[in-house]
Design a protein around this motif. Sequence first.
Motif, short mmCIF file in Angstrom:
data_model
loop_
_atom_site.label_atom_id
_atom_site.label_comp_id
_atom_site.label_asym_id
_atom_site.label_seq_id
_atom_site.Cartn_x
_atom_site.Cartn_y
_atom_site.Cartn_z
N ARG A 4 0.84 -1.20 0.00
CA ARG A 4 0.00 0.00 0.00
C ARG A 4 0.87 1.25 0.00
O ARG A 4 0.62 2.20 -0.73
CB ARG A 4 -0.92 0.02 1.23
N SER A 5 1.88 1.25 0.85
CA SER A 5 2.74 2.42 1.01
C SER A 5 4.20 2.00 0.88
O SER A 5 4.62 1.00 1.46
CB SER A 5 2.51 3.07 2.38
N LEU A 6 4.97 2.80 0.11
CA LEU A 6 6.39 2.55 -0.07
C LEU A 6 7.13 3.86 0.19
O LEU A 6 6.96 4.83 -0.55
CB LEU A 6 6.70 2.04 -1.48
N LEU A 7 7.93 3.90 1.24
CA LEU A 7 8.54 5.14 1.72
C LEU A 7 9.99 5.24 1.27
O LEU A 7 10.81 4.37 1.59
CB LEU A 7 8.46 5.19 3.25
N PHE A 8 10.32 6.32 0.56
CA PHE A 8 11.69 6.57 0.13
C PHE A 8 12.56 7.02 1.30
O PHE A 8 12.13 7.81 2.14
CB PHE A 8 11.73 7.66 -0.94
N VAL A 9 13.80 6.54 1.30
CA VAL A 9 14.81 6.97 2.27
C VAL A 9 16.14 7.14 1.53
O VAL A 9 16.56 6.22 0.83
CB VAL A 9 15.01 5.93 3.40
N PRO A 10 16.81 8.29 1.66
CA PRO A 10 18.12 8.44 1.01
C PRO A 10 19.11 7.39 1.50
O PRO A 10 19.23 7.16 2.71
CB PRO A 10 18.56 9.85 1.41
N ALA A 20 12.44 4.94 9.33
CA ALA A 20 11.59 4.63 8.19
C ALA A 20 10.95 3.27 8.35
O ALA A 20 9.76 3.08 8.08
CB ALA A 20 12.40 4.70 6.90
N ALA A 21 11.74 2.29 8.81
CA ALA A 21 11.22 0.94 9.00
C ALA A 21 10.11 0.90 10.04
O ALA A 21 9.21 0.05 9.97
CB ALA A 21 12.35 0.00 9.39
N ALA A 22 10.17 1.81 11.00
CA ALA A 22 9.16 1.86 12.07
C ALA A 22 7.99 2.78 11.74
O ALA A 22 7.11 2.99 12.58
CB ALA A 22 9.82 2.32 13.37
N SER A 23 7.95 3.32 10.54
CA SER A 23 6.94 4.30 10.17
C SER A 23 5.56 3.70 9.92
O SER A 23 4.57 4.43 9.85
CB SER A 23 7.37 5.04 8.89
N GLY A 24 5.49 2.39 9.77
CA GLY A 24 4.23 1.75 9.41
C GLY A 24 4.09 1.52 7.92
O GLY A 24 3.09 0.94 7.47
N ALA A 25 5.07 1.96 7.13
CA ALA A 25 5.02 1.72 5.68
C ALA A 25 5.12 0.22 5.40
O ALA A 25 5.83 -0.51 6.09
CB ALA A 25 6.17 2.45 4.99
N ASP A 26 4.40 -0.22 4.39
CA ASP A 26 4.48 -1.63 4.00
C ASP A 26 5.87 -1.97 3.49
O ASP A 26 6.31 -3.12 3.60
CB ASP A 26 3.44 -1.95 2.93
N ALA A 27 6.55 -1.01 2.89
CA ALA A 27 7.92 -1.22 2.42
C ALA A 27 8.65 0.11 2.46
O ALA A 27 8.04 1.17 2.35
CB ALA A 27 7.93 -1.79 1.00
N GLY A 54 21.24 -6.66 8.93
CA GLY A 54 20.77 -6.71 10.31
C GLY A 54 19.30 -7.08 10.39
O GLY A 54 18.73 -7.70 9.49
N THR A 55 18.67 -6.68 11.48
CA THR A 55 17.24 -6.93 11.68
C THR A 55 16.47 -5.79 11.06
O THR A 55 16.50 -4.66 11.56
CB THR A 55 16.91 -7.04 13.17
N ARG A 56 15.73 -6.05 9.97
CA ARG A 56 15.13 -4.96 9.19
C ARG A 56 13.82 -4.46 9.79
O ARG A 56 13.58 -3.28 9.87
CB ARG A 56 14.86 -5.43 7.76
N GLY A 57 12.95 -5.37 10.11
CA GLY A 57 11.66 -4.97 10.67
C GLY A 57 10.61 -4.60 9.65
O GLY A 57 9.48 -4.29 10.01
N CYS A 58 10.97 -4.59 8.36
CA CYS A 58 9.97 -4.31 7.33
C CYS A 58 10.52 -4.77 5.98
O CYS A 58 11.71 -5.09 5.85
CB CYS A 58 9.62 -2.82 7.27
N THR A 59 9.66 -4.79 4.98
CA THR A 59 10.08 -5.09 3.62
C THR A 59 10.94 -3.95 3.10
O THR A 59 10.58 -2.78 3.24
CB THR A 59 8.85 -5.28 2.72
#
Length: 277
Positions: A4-10, A20-27, A54-59
């Motif tokens: 549903r949501s894909l969040l860009f991170v530099p 970003a991984a903890a933001s609730g974004a699906d990826a 490491g431990t990612r916590g999200c896609t």
Amino acid sequence: MKLRSLLFVPGDRPERFDKAAASGADAIILDLEDSVAPERKGYARDAIAAWLAGTRGCTAFVRVNPLEGGQTADDLAIILPAAPDGIMLPKAEGAASILALEELAGQGRLPPILPIATETPAALFELGSYRSVRDRLAGLTWGAEDLPASIGATSTREADGRYTAPIEMARSLTLFAAHAAGVAAIDTVFPRIDAMDDLAAYVGRARRDGFTGMMAIHPVQVAAINGGFTPTPAEVDHARAVVDAFAANPGAGVLKLDGKMIDRPHLVQAQRVLAAI
């Protein structure tokens, strides 16, 4: 894979990866392209690979550099051993670009690919070819910046905020190409983070038109995007009623439900709603 949501991170800002991984974004999309200066590409590759290990916590997807820039092979060499969940390919031009990326990586080594499918004029004429590589795709998305720059367009928007006709056509063609290939249709980013009502309207339009998700540029956008692409309880109840009605009447082409006539297209739509829960 729910997208549903894909969040860009530099990619050169590793201090933002966990947030970003903890933001609730699906990826999240760890970016090696536009948001990273040329002299920081190497640092960004190493930072992304270390975080992925490491431990990612999200896609986690990684946006590599465009094929024609000569940096994609270097991106893949560092990133693929860390096993990202997907690769975003900018400036993709149809199935040929997917196969070229696969050749760079080595057969069988690539995770699902999310092409940005409209960033060059030639790309628009290759959208139908993604059907032939559908098994390699995580979805299709599009962009509203590189294409107008490549054709000399002076704006992507009308005075009232709507996309201009050429840009709207690129959006629509991406939508149809994604559904023709049977993959997720991901709408492009909404560029403002200070206009949440406008974002909600944009998300609503995207879902109305048939997109299944959307990219984000800031964590503040994630909740609105997730909410907009999640069916409401009323929609779920209605979809279940439609599916149940046809299940109880397997030979029927048309049925009556709540005083209205429903047919097979209503069943297909109901199944899509339930699949999005």
